[in-house]
Design an enzyme around this catalytic site. Structure first.
Site, mmCIF file in Angstrom:
data_model
loop_
_atom_site.group_PDB
_atom_site.id
_atom_site.type_symbol
_atom_site.label_atom_id
_atom_site.label_comp_id
_atom_site.label_asym_id
_atom_site.label_seq_id
_atom_site.Cartn_x
_atom_site.Cartn_y
_atom_site.Cartn_z
ATOM 1 N N HIS A 261 0.859 -1.185 0.000
ATOM 2 C CA HIS A 261 0.000 0.000 0.000
ATOM 3 C C HIS A 261 0.887 1.224 0.000
ATOM 4 C CE1 HIS A 261 -3.193 2.761 1.143
ATOM 5 N NE2 HIS A 261 -4.033 1.814 0.776
ATOM 6 N N ASP A 315 -7.773 -5.486 0.208
ATOM 7 C CA ASP A 315 -8.281 -6.408 -0.805
ATOM 8 C C ASP A 315 -7.926 -7.866 -0.543
ATOM 9 O OD1 ASP A 315 -9.568 -4.560 -2.434
ATOM 10 O OD2 ASP A 315 -7.664 -3.923 -3.303
HETATM 11 N N1 ACO Z 1 4.191 -7.491 -4.192
HETATM 12 C C1 ACO Z 1 5.528 -7.485 -4.238
HETATM 13 N N2 ACO Z 1 6.287 -6.395 -3.975
HETATM 14 C C2 ACO Z 1 5.628 -5.285 -3.632
HETATM 15 C C3 ACO Z 1 4.232 -5.230 -3.571
HETATM 16 C C4 ACO Z 1 3.496 -6.397 -3.856
HETATM 17 N N3 ACO Z 1 2.168 -6.409 -3.831
HETATM 18 N N4 ACO Z 1 3.842 -3.976 -3.232
HETATM 19 C C5 ACO Z 1 4.971 -3.271 -3.094
HETATM 20 N N5 ACO Z 1 6.058 -4.055 -3.336
HETATM 21 C C6 ACO Z 1 7.459 -3.655 -3.271
HETATM 22 C C7 ACO Z 1 7.825 -2.948 -4.600
HETATM 23 O O1 ACO Z 1 8.299 -3.862 -5.558
HETATM 24 C C8 ACO Z 1 8.857 -1.966 -4.135
HETATM 25 O O2 ACO Z 1 10.074 -2.650 -3.992
HETATM 26 P P1 ACO Z 1 11.459 -1.922 -4.393
HETATM 27 O O3 ACO Z 1 11.565 -0.753 -3.465
HETATM 28 O O4 ACO Z 1 12.501 -2.970 -4.173
HETATM 29 O O5 ACO Z 1 11.317 -1.513 -5.831
HETATM 30 C C9 ACO Z 1 8.390 -1.552 -2.753
HETATM 31 O O6 ACO Z 1 7.608 -2.665 -2.258
HETATM 32 C C10 ACO Z 1 7.529 -0.301 -2.755
HETATM 33 O O7 ACO Z 1 6.424 -0.529 -3.593
HETATM 34 P P2 ACO Z 1 5.847 0.471 -4.675
HETATM 35 O O8 ACO Z 1 5.350 -0.296 -5.868
HETATM 36 O O9 ACO Z 1 6.810 1.570 -4.924
HETATM 37 O O10 ACO Z 1 4.603 1.034 -3.891
HETATM 38 P P3 ACO Z 1 3.477 1.951 -4.466
HETATM 39 O O11 ACO Z 1 3.069 2.812 -3.329
HETATM 40 O O12 ACO Z 1 3.874 2.609 -5.736
HETATM 41 O O13 ACO Z 1 2.334 0.908 -4.839
HETATM 42 C C11 ACO Z 1 0.498 -0.535 -4.683
HETATM 43 C C12 ACO Z 1 1.301 0.568 -3.981
HETATM 44 C C13 ACO Z 1 0.075 -0.069 -6.093
HETATM 45 C C14 ACO Z 1 -0.774 -0.798 -3.877
HETATM 46 C C15 ACO Z 1 1.378 -1.796 -4.758
HETATM 47 O O14 ACO Z 1 1.703 -2.222 -3.450
HETATM 48 C C16 ACO Z 1 0.712 -2.922 -5.529
HETATM 49 O O15 ACO Z 1 0.756 -2.926 -6.758
HETATM 50 N N6 ACO Z 1 0.063 -3.900 -4.818
HETATM 51 C C17 ACO Z 1 -0.608 -4.984 -5.459
HETATM 52 C C18 ACO Z 1 -1.960 -4.528 -5.992
HETATM 53 C C19 ACO Z 1 -2.943 -4.307 -4.868
HETATM 54 O O16 ACO Z 1 -3.119 -5.143 -3.989
HETATM 55 N N7 ACO Z 1 -3.651 -3.150 -4.936
HETATM 56 C C20 ACO Z 1 -4.680 -2.775 -3.961
HETATM 57 C C21 ACO Z 1 -4.206 -1.647 -3.093
HETATM 58 S S1 ACO Z 1 -5.420 -1.215 -1.907
HETATM 59 C C22 ACO Z 1 -6.529 -0.367 -2.773
HETATM 60 O O17 ACO Z 1 -6.277 0.275 -3.748
HETATM 61 C C23 ACO Z 1 -7.939 -0.413 -2.364
#
Ligand code: ACO
Length: 389
Positions: A261, A315
């Protein structure tokens, strides 16, 4: 002019001042109008919470009674909207159907008297009342059935489950569903709420505001993730497959759905409550085979990605709850929308209070002073674009 640092995804850039909700992502706290989400989940109802979010305070008994009464009265859809829905393809995604229906409401109630409190109130009531009827109606119509009319003797959540499943729900199921709506009602400036605010800032009608937010919520990185979680659990198939699945995702830098998140760096408090609700349903109606896989997944992701602040988000467990309530997977996001309408409307109303149209800037990275190439001398680009080059 001040030049600001560009932040992809506008991370940490305040887009507004708001008194609607608050998240402390380090401590895992979510509050609506200052009241903690766990307290609302335990003591409130979705409609009372919607009132709180939109009008800014908890209603008196009489105010809540009037609000509920008005919403009950406006649940039905105009036959022209039902006719329009009959023309939608059965294979279409219910979020697309919902977006079209929400926008269509503007055809019937489009007068933009945004300075008239009665107009605002009527729009809030209509949207909260009709969105669940639309979701349930599309579900029945795509199966070739007539939609079920709302029942005035049932409360908001029981009525939705009744319209969807064509039978009166068990009281525990109705209460759990109502709590799910409360949990999903609002969450500061997320992508769909931002979308609602940008649309609202042009002073368009509230139906366009909600339609635009529905379109944004549909994406797999936002509300659509709850569907993807079930697809992922299906794919994994057994507890033994969890470790190789996670290792493969991490190795390929792919996201694991239902985790991570932008704000929470601990387990989302809504995920904790949803997990408890899922367990209540399993105790009463029987276990879900995917739950064991989900538990193993949570443990392993925490072990491998906890140091990056990646934990279950809202989720992750919601799909398991919805499955037990008999809600089909592709309705998970529309159900999310039913709840989030409350938050979108709260932000719409707040935006109108001190509106300035959103008009951010950009950092231009293209060329300048390019020659205009005669058509006979231009390189072929179309095919390269089509091949993603
Ligand atoms: N799986 C694996 N690695 C993850 C995940 C994940 N679900 N989420 C974050 N990370 C890692 C990233 O790869 C990143 O690693 P790095 O620093 O080595 O590159 C680090 O954690 C930071 O993550 P970001 O992608 O920069 O976080 P951002 O804030 O941009 O994205 C998001 C947040 C879009 C929710 C992301 O966590 C994601 O895509 N999750 C999966 C989809 C999901 O479950 N979405 C629902 C969110 S809740 C909602 O909207 C109601």
């Amino acid at each position: 002019m001040t030049v600001c640092e560009y932040k992809p995804g506008l991370e940490n850039i305040p887009a507004t001042q708001s008194s609607i909700s608050y998240v402390d992502g380090q401590r895992g706290v979510l509050e609506y109008r200052g009241i903690r989400i766990d307290e609302l989940a335990q003591q409130s109802t979705f409609l009372e919470t919607a009132y709180l979010l939109i009008w800014g305070g908890l209603p008196t008994k009489q105010e809540l009674g009037d609000f509920e009464h008005q919403i009950r009265y406006h649940r039905r859809l105009k036959y022209r909207i039902r006719d329009m829905m009959k023309c939608f393809p059965e294979s279409g995604h219910p979020m697309d159907a919902l977006q079209a229906c929400a926008a269509a409401l503007g055809l019937f109630y489009s007068r933009r008297a945004l300075d008239n409190p009665a107009y605002i109130q009527a729009a809030v009531v209509r949207l909260l009342a009709k969105i669940p009827t639309m979701v349930a109606a599309f579900q029945l119509m795509r199966k070739g059935n007539d939609p079920v009319q709302p029942r005035d003797d049932l409360d908001y959540s029981a009525n939705f489950l009744y319209m969807l499943n064509e039978r009166e729900p068990d009281p525990l199921a109705a209460r759990v569903f109502d709590i799910c709506l409360t949990l999903h009602a609002e969450h500061t400036i997320n992508a769909s709420t931002f979308s609602a605010m940008v649309t609202a800032s042009t002073l368009t009608d509230p139906y366009a505001v909600v339609a635009s937010a529905v379109g944004t919520l549909a994406g797999p990185l936002h509300g659509g993730a709850n569907e993807e979680v079930i697809a992922m659990l299906e794919d994994i198939g057994s507890v033994e497959n969890v470790r190789p699945y996670i290792e493969d995702r991490i190795q390929h830098k792919s996201k694991i759905m239902g985790f991570g998140h932008r704000i929470y760096k601990v387990k989302d408090p809504r995920a904790t409550i949803l997990q408890g609700l899922a367990e209540q349903l399993f105790d009463k109606f029987g276990q879900d085979a995917y739950y064991e896989i989900a538990l193993e997944l949570e443990q392993m992701v925490t072990e491998k990605l906890g140091h990056k602040g990646v934990y279950p988000n809202v989720d992750f467990y919601s799909g398991l709850v919805y499955r037990k309530l008999g809600i089909p997977t592709d309705l998970f996001t529309p159900v999310f929308a039913i709840a989030r309408v409350a938050g979108w409307l709260a932000h719409w109303k707040e935006q109108l209070g001190e509106n300035r149209i959103f008009r951010p800037t950009q950092i231009y990275t293209g060329p300048h002073n390019q020659p205009y190439i005669p058509i006979s001398e231009r390189p072929q680009l179309w095919e390269q674009h089509a091949n993603g080059l």
